[in-house]
Design an enzyme around this catalytic site. Structure first.
Site, short mmCIF file in Angstrom:
data_model
loop_
_atom_site.label_atom_id
_atom_site.label_comp_id
_atom_site.label_asym_id
_atom_site.label_seq_id
_atom_site.Cartn_x
_atom_site.Cartn_y
_atom_site.Cartn_z
N SER A 132 1.14 -31.36 20.69
CA SER A 132 0.51 -30.14 21.19
C SER A 132 1.44 -29.45 22.18
CB SER A 132 -0.78 -30.56 21.90
OG SER A 132 -1.28 -29.50 22.68
N TYR A 190 -4.88 -36.21 28.42
CA TYR A 190 -4.77 -35.88 26.99
C TYR A 190 -3.29 -35.58 26.67
CZ TYR A 190 -4.66 -32.84 22.87
OH TYR A 190 -4.33 -32.26 21.67
N LYS A 237 -0.34 -37.61 24.31
CA LYS A 237 0.45 -36.97 23.24
C LYS A 237 1.94 -37.22 23.48
CE LYS A 237 -2.59 -35.28 20.57
NZ LYS A 237 -2.74 -35.83 19.24
P1 NAD Z 1 -10.74 -32.92 15.37
O1 NAD Z 1 -11.47 -33.59 16.48
O2 NAD Z 1 -11.47 -31.94 14.55
O3 NAD Z 1 -10.07 -33.99 14.41
C1 NAD Z 1 -9.60 -35.24 14.86
C2 NAD Z 1 -10.26 -36.30 14.00
O4 NAD Z 1 -9.79 -37.59 14.40
C3 NAD Z 1 -11.77 -36.31 14.13
O5 NAD Z 1 -12.33 -36.20 12.84
C4 NAD Z 1 -12.09 -37.67 14.77
O6 NAD Z 1 -13.32 -38.18 14.29
C5 NAD Z 1 -10.90 -38.49 14.33
N1 NAD Z 1 -10.56 -39.61 15.23
C6 NAD Z 1 -10.39 -39.58 16.56
N2 NAD Z 1 -10.02 -40.79 17.00
C7 NAD Z 1 -9.95 -41.62 15.91
C8 NAD Z 1 -9.62 -42.99 15.72
N3 NAD Z 1 -9.28 -43.77 16.74
N4 NAD Z 1 -9.64 -43.49 14.48
C9 NAD Z 1 -9.98 -42.72 13.40
N5 NAD Z 1 -10.32 -41.42 13.54
C10 NAD Z 1 -10.30 -40.87 14.78
O7 NAD Z 1 -9.43 -32.24 16.03
P2 NAD Z 1 -8.39 -31.24 15.40
O8 NAD Z 1 -8.51 -29.96 16.11
O9 NAD Z 1 -8.45 -31.29 13.94
O10 NAD Z 1 -7.05 -31.93 15.92
C11 NAD Z 1 -6.30 -32.81 15.13
C12 NAD Z 1 -5.14 -33.33 15.96
O11 NAD Z 1 -4.35 -32.23 16.41
C13 NAD Z 1 -5.57 -34.08 17.22
O12 NAD Z 1 -4.70 -35.18 17.38
C14 NAD Z 1 -5.37 -33.07 18.32
O13 NAD Z 1 -5.08 -33.68 19.54
C15 NAD Z 1 -4.18 -32.28 17.82
N6 NAD Z 1 -4.12 -30.91 18.34
C16 NAD Z 1 -5.19 -30.09 18.17
C17 NAD Z 1 -5.14 -28.80 18.68
C18 NAD Z 1 -6.30 -27.84 18.53
O14 NAD Z 1 -6.32 -26.81 19.21
N7 NAD Z 1 -7.27 -28.10 17.66
C19 NAD Z 1 -3.99 -28.35 19.38
C20 NAD Z 1 -2.93 -29.24 19.50
C21 NAD Z 1 -3.00 -30.51 18.99
C1 UD1 Z 2 -6.47 -26.05 25.83
C2 UD1 Z 2 -6.03 -27.25 26.60
C3 UD1 Z 2 -4.80 -27.84 25.91
C4 UD1 Z 2 -5.10 -28.17 24.45
C5 UD1 Z 2 -5.61 -26.91 23.75
C6 UD1 Z 2 -6.01 -27.16 22.32
C7 UD1 Z 2 -6.64 -26.85 28.93
C8 UD1 Z 2 -6.14 -26.52 30.29
N1 UD1 Z 2 -5.72 -26.86 27.97
O1 UD1 Z 2 -5.43 -25.14 25.79
O2 UD1 Z 2 -4.39 -29.01 26.59
O3 UD1 Z 2 -3.92 -28.60 23.80
O4 UD1 Z 2 -6.75 -26.40 24.48
O5 UD1 Z 2 -7.09 -28.07 22.25
O6 UD1 Z 2 -7.82 -27.09 28.73
N2 UD1 Z 2 -10.73 -19.29 27.90
C9 UD1 Z 2 -11.68 -18.46 28.48
N3 UD1 Z 2 -12.98 -18.84 28.40
C10 UD1 Z 2 -13.41 -20.00 27.78
C11 UD1 Z 2 -12.42 -20.82 27.19
C12 UD1 Z 2 -11.09 -20.45 27.28
O7 UD1 Z 2 -11.36 -17.44 29.03
O8 UD1 Z 2 -14.61 -20.28 27.77
C13 UD1 Z 2 -9.33 -18.89 27.95
C14 UD1 Z 2 -8.47 -19.90 28.67
O9 UD1 Z 2 -8.40 -19.61 30.03
C15 UD1 Z 2 -7.13 -19.69 27.95
C16 UD1 Z 2 -7.49 -19.21 26.56
O10 UD1 Z 2 -8.85 -18.80 26.63
O11 UD1 Z 2 -6.45 -18.67 28.60
C17 UD1 Z 2 -7.34 -20.27 25.52
O12 UD1 Z 2 -8.06 -21.42 25.96
P1 UD1 Z 2 -8.24 -22.71 25.05
O13 UD1 Z 2 -8.75 -22.32 23.73
O14 UD1 Z 2 -9.01 -23.73 25.83
O15 UD1 Z 2 -6.73 -23.21 24.80
P2 UD1 Z 2 -5.57 -23.61 25.84
O16 UD1 Z 2 -5.89 -23.18 27.19
O17 UD1 Z 2 -4.30 -23.10 25.27
#
Ligand code: NAD
Ligand code: UD1
Length: 348
Positions: free
Chosen positions: A137, A161, A165
């Site tokens: 991430s 978190y 990562k």
């Molecule tokens: P998500 O929660 O929808 O998917 C993650 C899945 O992993 C879930 O279905 C959960 O049930 C499963 N899981 C968690 N721990 C587990 C374990 N120990 N064993 C088996 N299954 C497990 O999240 P997502 O948004 O699809 O994210 C996927 C990956 O990408 C995550 O690792 C997350 O940290 C990373 N990521 C997500 C974002 C985002 O904004 N969505 C941003 C950066 C990184």
């Molecule tokens: C957040 C996490 C980051 C994680 C990412 C994806 C924090 C500080 N960072 O990032 O670690 O990798 O999500 O899961 O939590 N915002 C609002 N109102 C809301 C929610 C968000 O104004 O109710 C704003 C936030 O201030 C930010 C933007 O929307 O500026 C995006 O927020 P968000 O979707 O939470 O993503 P990140 O902040 O990039």
């Protein structure tokens, strides 16, 4: 066809990536604890293919289980070998991702995200599977004043978190020194949107903290969302992020996996973003315009730990994979809203 193991494959990004891989004929083993997702996403994926007269049922097998359980993972590798189609590579999505929860429960995050990844990697090594794409991430960059983040920008996560990562990134870096590992660490920026069919999308079982599902809920329920801060040093005072369509991100996984399979063993770290900064207000206004719906909001205090701007320098992605995300912010907003309207209560 090559069999790929998708951990966390019923979740948001995992389920969309299954579609990208199935479209190219890959055979998938999906594992998930279902802690933050529903296996109904896989039924919807089958439905999406059925609409094109394609039956992919035999290529999409699901096993419920947790990466913390070593025996469970071992059995998955064994099952694949018994079929005479061993697992060729892994896309590792499984993890917990709620920043605030990670602050209150750091041990839960270390156990799940780090020990879970360690167990997986150990089983991979034992079963001679040394190709992995890992979900990292942009959060690993932490607080930064850089306009565009490069892969070699300083790393300094600000919450557990992010630390988990970065720890898995370091583990992968260490193992890449020996053997024949092919590793891609993908640092995602802000994935939003949904598959264009509206049949699968983001379906968090916990209350969402990220802005996009909050915008959708606010448009749907007409409850005011809070915009965290309007005094940031940006064009309109709200924070800047680099939003990417989840299907572009899924495509990025497919490209990275193919690149690893076709090239020599290596460790590749890539930012996956569009390289374009969008403010919170711009995102809300675009959502309103393209969907012809209002998103009630009010300004609130800055969120603790927030970063003013996170935007990818994606030049490495473009030059190595010869690919970059193409879908517009408008498509992200249209597809996300379609998903909500077709599934007001998520998967049912
Ligand atoms: P998500 O929660 O929808 O998917 C993650 C899945 O992993 C879930 O279905 C959960 O049930 C499963 N899981 C968690 N721990 C587990 C374990 N120990 N064993 C088996 N299954 C497990 O999240 P997502 O948004 O699809 O994210 C996927 C990956 O990408 C995550 O690792 C997350 O940290 C990373 N990521 C997500 C974002 C985002 O904004 N969505 C941003 C950066 C990184
Ligand atoms: C957040 C996490 C980051 C994680 C990412 C994806 C924090 C500080 N960072 O990032 O670690 O990798 O999500 O899961 O939590 N915002 C609002 N109102 C809301 C929610 C968000 O104004 O109710 C704003 C936030 O201030 C930010 C933007 O929307 O500026 C995006 O927020 P968000 O979707 O939470 O993503 P990140 O902040 O990039």
């Amino acid at each position: 066809m090559n069999r790929i193991l998708i951990t966390g494959g019923t979740g948001f990004i995992g389920s969309h990536t299954c579609i990208a891989l199935l479209s190219k004929g890959y055979d998938l083993f999906v594992i998930d604890s279902l802690k933050n997702s529903s296996k109904k996403s896989l039924e919807k994926i089958k439905e999406i293919f059925k609409k094109d007269n394609k039956d992919i049922s035999s290529k999409l097998r699901f096993f419920e289980g947790d990466l913390k359980n070593k025996e469970f993972i071992e059995n998955i590798f064994k099952k694949a070998q018994e079929d005479d189609n061993p697992i060729k590579g892994v896309i590792h999505f499984a993890g917990l991702k709620a920043v605030a929860e990670s602050v209150s429960k750091p041990l839960l995050y270390w156990n799940n995200n780090v020990i879970g990844s360690y167990n997986l990697i150990k089983s991979m090594e034992k079963n001679d599977c040394q190709t992995i794409v890992f979900s990292s991430s942009a959060t690993v960059y932490g607080n930064t004043s850089e306009d565009l983040l490069k892969e070699d920008s300083p790393l300094s996560p600000t919450n557990p978190y992010g630390t988990t990562k970065l720890s898995v990134e370091n583990l992968l870096k260490d193992i890449s020194q020996n053997g024949n590992w092919r590793i891609a660490i993908l640092r995602y920026f802000n994935p939003i949107g949904a598959h264009k069919s509206g049949l699968i999308g983001e379906n968090p079982l916990q209350k969402p903290n990220n802005i996009f599902p909050i915008i959708i809920n606010s448009a749907f329920n007409k409850e005011k969302l809070k915009v965290f801060g309007n005094d940031w040093p940006t064009k309109d005072g709200t924070c800047i992020r680099d939003y990417i369509h989840v299907m572009d991100l899924a495509e990025g996984h497919l490209k990275s996996l193919n690149y690893l399979i076709e090239n020599d063993p290596q460790l590749l770290t890539l930012n996956i973003g569009k390289g374009r900064g969008i403010s919170v207000i711009e995102l809300i206004k675009t959502f309103e315009n393209v969907n012809n719906i209002s998103v009630p909001f009010e300004f609130d205090e800055r969120r603790e730990g927030d970063v003013c701007q996170l935007v990818a320098d994606n030049s490495k992605l473009k030059s190595i994979l010869n690919w970059s995300p193409t879908k517009s912010l408008e498509e992200m907003c249209i597809d996300g809203w379609k998903w909500k309207n077709l599934n007001p209560k998520g998967y049912s």
